[in-house]
Enzyme design. Structure first.
Site, short mmCIF file in Angstrom:
data_model
loop_
_atom_site.label_atom_id
_atom_site.label_comp_id
_atom_site.label_asym_id
_atom_site.label_seq_id
_atom_site.Cartn_x
_atom_site.Cartn_y
_atom_site.Cartn_z
N TYR A 32 0.51 -1.53 0.36
CA TYR A 32 0.11 0.16 -0.02
C TYR A 32 0.50 1.14 -0.05
O TYR A 32 2.15 1.38 0.16
CB TYR A 32 -0.86 0.33 1.29
CG TYR A 32 -0.60 0.18 2.94
CD1 TYR A 32 0.43 -0.95 2.96
CD2 TYR A 32 -0.39 1.42 3.30
CE1 TYR A 32 0.65 -0.46 4.45
CE2 TYR A 32 0.16 2.09 4.28
CZ TYR A 32 1.21 0.63 5.47
OH TYR A 32 1.50 0.98 6.65
N LYS A 146 6.48 -2.10 2.14
CA LYS A 146 4.76 -1.45 2.89
C LYS A 146 3.89 -2.03 2.43
O LYS A 146 3.55 -2.09 1.56
CB LYS A 146 4.38 0.10 1.81
CG LYS A 146 4.24 0.86 2.95
CD LYS A 146 4.39 2.58 2.74
CE LYS A 146 3.53 3.29 3.29
NZ LYS A 146 3.20 2.96 4.38
N GLU A 178 12.07 2.27 14.02
CA GLU A 178 11.82 3.47 13.58
C GLU A 178 10.67 3.93 14.97
O GLU A 178 10.60 2.86 15.82
CB GLU A 178 11.50 3.15 12.09
CG GLU A 178 10.06 2.16 11.86
CD GLU A 178 9.91 1.68 10.72
OE1 GLU A 178 10.66 2.40 9.69
OE2 GLU A 178 9.29 0.77 9.97
N LEU A 202 10.70 1.29 7.45
CA LEU A 202 10.50 1.74 6.16
C LEU A 202 11.56 3.01 5.20
O LEU A 202 11.70 3.79 6.54
CB LEU A 202 8.82 1.71 6.48
CG LEU A 202 8.16 2.64 4.72
CD1 LEU A 202 8.33 1.38 3.73
CD2 LEU A 202 7.04 2.85 5.06
N1 PDD Z 1 3.06 5.25 7.64
N2 PDD Z 1 7.85 3.95 8.73
C1 PDD Z 1 6.93 2.52 8.98
C2 PDD Z 1 6.74 1.69 9.50
C3 PDD Z 1 4.99 3.74 8.61
O1 PDD Z 1 4.24 3.21 8.53
C4 PDD Z 1 5.45 4.90 7.62
C5 PDD Z 1 4.84 5.94 7.11
C6 PDD Z 1 6.69 5.97 7.78
C7 PDD Z 1 7.36 7.17 7.51
O2 PDD Z 1 7.10 7.04 5.82
P1 PDD Z 1 6.34 7.88 4.79
O3 PDD Z 1 7.48 9.12 5.10
O4 PDD Z 1 6.33 7.81 3.49
O5 PDD Z 1 4.91 8.34 4.98
C8 PDD Z 1 7.86 5.19 8.01
C9 PDD Z 1 1.94 5.79 6.68
C10 PDD Z 1 1.80 7.18 6.26
C11 PDD Z 1 0.71 5.30 6.84
O6 PDD Z 1 0.85 3.47 7.64
O7 PDD Z 1 -0.64 5.44 7.13
#
Ligand code: PDD
Length: 285
Positions: A32, A146, A178, A202
Protein backbone atom coordinates in the site's frame (compact mmCIF):
# COMPACT_ATOMS: atom_id res chain seq x y z
CA UNK A 1 -18.62 8.67 0.65
CA UNK A 2 -17.51 9.88 -2.75
CA UNK A 3 -15.64 7.92 -5.38
CA UNK A 4 -13.04 5.18 -5.21
CA UNK A 5 -10.79 3.37 -7.67
CA UNK A 6 -11.42 -0.32 -8.20
CA UNK A 7 -9.23 -2.05 -10.76
CA UNK A 8 -8.59 0.91 -13.01
CA UNK A 9 -12.07 2.44 -12.85
CA UNK A 10 -13.43 5.27 -10.77
CA UNK A 11 -16.74 4.19 -9.28
CA UNK A 12 -19.06 5.18 -6.45
CA UNK A 13 -17.30 4.09 -3.25
CA UNK A 14 -20.39 2.26 -1.99
CA UNK A 15 -20.12 0.01 -5.04
CA UNK A 16 -16.43 -0.79 -4.56
CA UNK A 17 -16.74 -4.35 -3.21
CA UNK A 18 -13.96 -6.87 -2.61
CA UNK A 19 -14.34 -10.66 -2.71
CA UNK A 20 -13.94 -12.62 0.58
CA UNK A 21 -11.11 -14.59 -1.03
CA UNK A 22 -9.10 -11.54 -2.02
CA UNK A 23 -5.59 -12.45 -0.85
CA UNK A 24 -5.09 -9.00 0.64
CA UNK A 25 -8.13 -9.54 2.85
CA UNK A 26 -7.15 -13.12 3.81
CA UNK A 27 -3.37 -12.99 4.05
CA UNK A 28 -2.36 -9.34 3.92
CA UNK A 29 -0.83 -10.41 0.61
CA UNK A 30 -0.31 -6.98 -0.90
CA UNK A 31 1.23 -3.55 -0.56
CA UNK A 32 0.00 0.00 0.00
CA UNK A 33 0.82 3.69 -0.09
CA UNK A 34 -0.47 6.81 1.62
CA UNK A 35 0.01 9.99 -0.42
CA UNK A 36 -0.54 13.49 0.99
CA UNK A 37 -2.70 15.98 -0.90
CA UNK A 38 -2.30 19.72 -0.32
CA UNK A 39 -4.31 22.27 -2.31
CA UNK A 40 -5.72 19.44 -4.40
CA UNK A 41 -2.19 18.38 -5.48
CA UNK A 42 -0.27 15.24 -4.58
CA UNK A 43 2.97 15.83 -2.65
CA UNK A 44 5.98 13.69 -3.73
CA UNK A 45 3.69 11.60 -5.95
CA UNK A 46 6.48 10.20 -8.15
CA UNK A 47 8.42 8.99 -5.09
CA UNK A 48 5.36 7.26 -3.61
CA UNK A 49 4.54 5.58 -6.92
CA UNK A 50 8.13 4.45 -7.29
CA UNK A 51 8.06 2.90 -3.80
CA UNK A 52 4.68 1.28 -4.58
CA UNK A 53 6.21 -0.45 -7.62
CA UNK A 54 9.30 -1.45 -5.63
CA UNK A 55 7.22 -2.93 -2.79
CA UNK A 56 4.97 -4.86 -5.17
CA UNK A 57 7.92 -6.11 -7.27
CA UNK A 58 9.63 -7.37 -4.13
CA UNK A 59 6.70 -9.70 -3.38
CA UNK A 60 6.20 -10.70 -7.01
CA UNK A 61 3.08 -8.70 -7.85
CA UNK A 62 3.36 -6.60 -10.95
CA UNK A 63 1.44 -3.36 -11.12
CA UNK A 64 -1.02 -3.75 -14.00
CA UNK A 65 -0.69 -0.04 -14.96
CA UNK A 66 2.11 2.28 -15.97
CA UNK A 67 2.91 4.66 -13.13
CA UNK A 68 1.93 7.63 -15.37
CA UNK A 69 -1.49 6.03 -15.94
CA UNK A 70 -1.93 5.44 -12.24
CA UNK A 71 -0.84 8.97 -11.43
CA UNK A 72 -3.39 10.38 -13.89
CA UNK A 73 -6.09 8.15 -12.40
CA UNK A 74 -5.26 9.37 -8.88
CA UNK A 75 -5.46 13.00 -10.08
CA UNK A 76 -8.87 12.26 -11.52
CA UNK A 77 -9.97 10.73 -8.22
CA UNK A 78 -8.84 13.84 -6.30
CA UNK A 79 -10.82 16.00 -8.68
CA UNK A 80 -13.98 13.87 -8.58
CA UNK A 81 -13.87 13.85 -4.76
CA UNK A 82 -13.12 17.61 -4.61
CA UNK A 83 -10.25 16.85 -2.26
CA UNK A 84 -8.26 19.91 -1.22
CA UNK A 85 -6.47 18.76 1.93
CA UNK A 86 -6.20 15.08 2.74
CA UNK A 87 -4.72 11.77 1.75
CA UNK A 88 -5.03 9.09 -0.88
CA UNK A 89 -4.91 5.52 0.39
CA UNK A 90 -4.01 3.02 -2.33
CA UNK A 91 -3.38 -0.72 -2.18
CA UNK A 92 -2.54 -3.56 -4.51
CA UNK A 93 -3.19 -7.21 -3.63
CA UNK A 94 -2.30 -10.43 -5.41
CA UNK A 95 -5.99 -10.74 -6.30
CA UNK A 96 -8.80 -13.23 -5.78
CA UNK A 97 -8.04 -16.95 -5.69
CA UNK A 98 -9.12 -20.06 -3.68
CA UNK A 99 -7.36 -19.87 -0.32
CA UNK A 100 -3.90 -21.40 -0.43
CA UNK A 101 -0.69 -20.02 1.09
CA UNK A 102 1.27 -20.60 -2.10
CA UNK A 103 0.74 -18.07 -4.89
CA UNK A 104 -2.04 -18.97 -7.36
CA UNK A 105 -0.85 -21.14 -10.25
CA UNK A 106 -3.46 -19.74 -12.64
CA UNK A 107 -2.92 -16.18 -13.76
CA UNK A 108 -4.81 -13.94 -11.36
CA UNK A 109 -5.32 -10.21 -11.87
CA UNK A 110 -3.85 -8.11 -9.02
CA UNK A 111 -6.53 -6.00 -7.33
CA UNK A 112 -5.98 -2.26 -7.06
CA UNK A 113 -8.12 -0.08 -4.81
CA UNK A 114 -7.78 3.56 -3.80
CA UNK A 115 -9.87 6.18 -2.04
CA UNK A 116 -9.38 9.65 -0.59
CA UNK A 117 -9.93 11.05 2.88
CA UNK A 118 -9.98 14.61 4.17
CA UNK A 119 -7.19 15.13 6.66
CA UNK A 120 -6.05 18.36 8.35
CA UNK A 121 -2.41 19.20 8.98
CA UNK A 122 -1.64 18.42 12.67
CA UNK A 123 -0.65 22.06 13.31
CA UNK A 124 -1.28 22.05 17.08
CA UNK A 125 0.79 18.92 17.77
CA UNK A 126 3.53 20.23 15.48
CA UNK A 127 3.80 23.27 17.80
CA UNK A 128 3.61 21.46 21.14
CA UNK A 129 5.19 18.12 20.22
CA UNK A 130 3.88 14.65 21.04
CA UNK A 131 4.49 11.98 23.65
CA UNK A 132 5.68 8.48 22.89
CA UNK A 133 6.39 5.13 24.46
CA UNK A 134 9.20 2.68 23.83
CA UNK A 135 8.38 -0.85 22.84
CA UNK A 136 10.15 -3.84 21.37
CA UNK A 137 10.17 -4.15 17.58
CA UNK A 138 8.61 -7.59 17.07
CA UNK A 139 8.12 -7.26 13.29
CA UNK A 140 9.57 -9.38 10.50
CA UNK A 141 12.88 -8.66 8.75
CA UNK A 142 11.50 -7.02 5.58
CA UNK A 143 10.16 -3.79 7.03
CA UNK A 144 11.43 -2.05 3.86
CA UNK A 145 8.39 -3.47 2.03
CA UNK A 146 5.27 -1.36 2.58
CA UNK A 147 3.25 -4.51 3.15
CA UNK A 148 -0.40 -4.77 4.21
CA UNK A 149 0.76 -7.03 7.06
CA UNK A 150 0.87 -4.46 9.84
CA UNK A 151 0.06 -6.44 13.00
CA UNK A 152 3.43 -5.71 14.63
CA UNK A 153 2.90 -2.00 13.92
CA UNK A 154 -0.74 -2.10 15.08
CA UNK A 155 0.04 -3.75 18.41
CA UNK A 156 2.76 -1.17 19.08
CA UNK A 157 0.48 1.77 18.14
CA UNK A 158 -2.30 0.39 20.34
CA UNK A 159 0.09 0.20 23.28
CA UNK A 160 0.94 3.86 22.68
CA UNK A 161 -2.75 4.80 22.40
CA UNK A 162 -3.53 3.03 25.68
CA UNK A 163 -0.76 5.02 27.35
CA UNK A 164 -2.30 8.24 25.97
CA UNK A 165 0.62 8.66 23.56
CA UNK A 166 0.84 9.51 19.87
CA UNK A 167 3.48 7.04 18.77
CA UNK A 168 5.45 3.96 19.81
CA UNK A 169 9.20 4.09 19.21
CA UNK A 170 10.43 0.61 18.29
CA UNK A 171 13.75 -0.95 19.24
CA UNK A 172 15.53 -4.21 18.44
CA UNK A 173 17.65 -4.97 21.49
CA UNK A 174 19.62 -1.77 22.13
CA UNK A 175 18.96 -0.20 18.73
CA UNK A 176 16.12 2.14 17.82
CA UNK A 177 14.60 1.26 14.45
CA UNK A 178 11.60 3.49 13.69
CA UNK A 179 8.10 4.40 14.90
CA UNK A 180 5.04 2.17 14.44
CA UNK A 181 4.05 4.39 11.50
CA UNK A 182 6.88 6.91 11.24
CA UNK A 183 10.65 7.35 11.05
CA UNK A 184 12.53 8.50 14.17
CA UNK A 185 15.37 11.04 14.46
CA UNK A 186 17.58 12.29 17.26
CA UNK A 187 19.73 15.42 17.32
CA UNK A 188 23.13 15.14 19.03
CA UNK A 189 25.70 17.96 19.04
CA UNK A 190 23.62 19.57 16.30
CA UNK A 191 23.80 16.46 14.08
CA UNK A 192 20.54 14.88 12.87
CA UNK A 193 20.78 11.08 13.22
CA UNK A 194 18.30 8.57 11.80
CA UNK A 195 18.40 4.82 11.10
CA UNK A 196 19.91 3.89 7.75
CA UNK A 197 17.39 2.74 5.14
CA UNK A 198 17.82 -1.04 5.20
CA UNK A 199 15.52 -4.05 5.73
CA UNK A 200 14.73 -3.04 9.32
CA UNK A 201 12.79 0.12 8.51
CA UNK A 202 10.53 1.64 5.89
CA UNK A 203 12.44 4.13 3.74
CA UNK A 204 10.09 7.05 4.37
CA UNK A 205 9.41 9.45 1.55
CA UNK A 206 9.23 12.21 4.17
CA UNK A 207 12.59 10.98 5.49
CA UNK A 208 14.15 11.33 2.04
CA UNK A 209 12.83 14.89 1.74
CA UNK A 210 14.18 15.76 5.20
CA UNK A 211 17.63 14.32 4.40
CA UNK A 212 17.77 16.37 1.19
CA UNK A 213 16.70 19.50 3.08
CA UNK A 214 19.48 18.87 5.64
CA UNK A 215 22.07 18.53 2.88
CA UNK A 216 20.85 21.62 1.02
CA UNK A 217 20.86 23.72 4.19
CA UNK A 218 24.15 22.61 5.78
CA UNK A 219 22.47 20.76 8.62
CA UNK A 220 24.81 17.87 9.44
CA UNK A 221 23.12 14.50 9.13
CA UNK A 222 24.11 10.88 9.73
CA UNK A 223 22.15 7.85 8.59
CA UNK A 224 23.15 5.17 11.07
CA UNK A 225 21.81 2.94 13.80
CA UNK A 226 21.52 4.66 17.17
CA UNK A 227 20.96 3.19 20.61
CA UNK A 228 18.37 3.60 23.34
CA UNK A 229 21.08 5.29 25.38
CA UNK A 230 21.66 7.86 22.63
CA UNK A 231 17.90 8.38 22.41
CA UNK A 232 17.67 9.01 26.15
CA UNK A 233 20.45 11.62 26.06
CA UNK A 234 19.45 13.33 22.79
CA UNK A 235 19.13 17.12 22.54
CA UNK A 236 16.05 16.76 20.36
CA UNK A 237 13.89 13.90 19.12
CA UNK A 238 11.37 14.02 16.29
CA UNK A 239 9.47 11.78 13.92
CA UNK A 240 8.35 12.08 10.32
CA UNK A 241 5.63 10.63 8.12
CA UNK A 242 3.33 11.58 5.28
CA UNK A 243 0.58 12.62 7.68
CA UNK A 244 2.73 13.97 10.56
CA UNK A 245 5.36 15.85 8.48
CA UNK A 246 8.11 16.88 10.96
CA UNK A 247 6.70 16.17 14.42
CA UNK A 248 8.61 17.03 17.61
CA UNK A 249 8.75 14.32 20.29
CA UNK A 250 8.71 15.86 23.76
CA UNK A 251 8.16 12.80 25.92
CA UNK A 252 9.33 9.18 25.94
CA UNK A 253 7.89 6.77 28.53
CA UNK A 254 6.83 9.65 30.81
CA UNK A 255 10.27 11.26 30.69
CA UNK A 256 10.65 14.69 29.13
CA UNK A 257 12.99 15.14 26.17
CA UNK A 258 15.18 18.01 27.46
CA UNK A 259 12.67 20.67 28.54
CA UNK A 260 9.63 19.03 26.98
CA UNK A 261 9.68 21.62 24.18
CA UNK A 262 10.34 21.26 20.44
CA UNK A 263 14.03 22.00 19.79
CA UNK A 264 15.62 24.49 17.35
CA UNK A 265 16.78 21.98 14.71
CA UNK A 266 13.32 20.37 14.65
CA UNK A 267 11.69 23.80 14.23
CA UNK A 268 14.06 24.73 11.40
CA UNK A 269 13.24 21.47 9.62
CA UNK A 270 9.51 22.10 10.08
CA UNK A 271 9.91 25.46 8.31
CA UNK A 272 12.01 24.01 5.50
CA UNK A 273 9.55 21.14 5.07
CA UNK A 274 6.62 23.54 4.81
CA UNK A 275 8.52 25.50 2.15
CA UNK A 276 9.06 22.29 0.21
CA UNK A 277 5.32 21.51 0.36
CA UNK A 278 4.58 25.02 -0.88
CA UNK A 279 7.12 24.68 -3.71
CA UNK A 280 5.33 21.56 -4.93
CA UNK A 281 1.70 22.25 -4.04
CA UNK A 282 1.32 26.00 -3.54
CA UNK A 283 0.85 28.22 -0.50
CA UNK A 284 -0.59 26.66 2.67
CA UNK A 285 -3.04 28.53 4.91
N1 PDD B 1 3.09 5.29 7.44
N2 PDD B 1 7.74 3.80 8.90
C1 PDD B 1 6.55 3.16 8.94
C2 PDD B 1 6.49 1.84 9.63
C3 PDD B 1 5.41 3.74 8.35
O1 PDD B 1 4.23 3.10 8.38
C4 PDD B 1 5.52 5.02 7.75
C5 PDD B 1 4.35 5.69 7.08
C6 PDD B 1 6.78 5.65 7.74
C7 PDD B 1 6.98 6.99 7.08
O2 PDD B 1 6.91 6.89 5.68
P1 PDD B 1 6.44 8.11 4.78
O3 PDD B 1 7.27 9.28 5.16
O4 PDD B 1 6.70 7.65 3.42
O5 PDD B 1 4.97 8.34 5.09
C8 PDD B 1 7.86 5.00 8.31
C9 PDD B 1 1.94 5.70 6.66
C10 PDD B 1 1.72 7.14 6.58
C11 PDD B 1 0.74 4.91 7.12
O6 PDD B 1 0.89 3.70 7.24
O7 PDD B 1 -0.34 5.48 7.31
Amino acid sequence: MGFAILNGKIIDRSEAKVDVEDRGYQFGDGVYEVIRVYNGKMFTAAEHLERFVKSSDSIGISLPYKTEELSALLEELIEKNNLELGIIYMQLTRGVSPRNHAFPIAKVAPALTAYTKEFERPVESMKTGVKTILTEDIRWLRCDIKSLNLLGNLLAKQKAAEAGCFEAILHRDENVTEGSSSNIYIVKNGVVITHESNNLILKGITKDVILELCLANNIPVEERTFTLEELASAEEVFLSSTTSEVMPIVGIDNKKVIEGQPGPVTKTLQKLFQQEIENQCGKLN
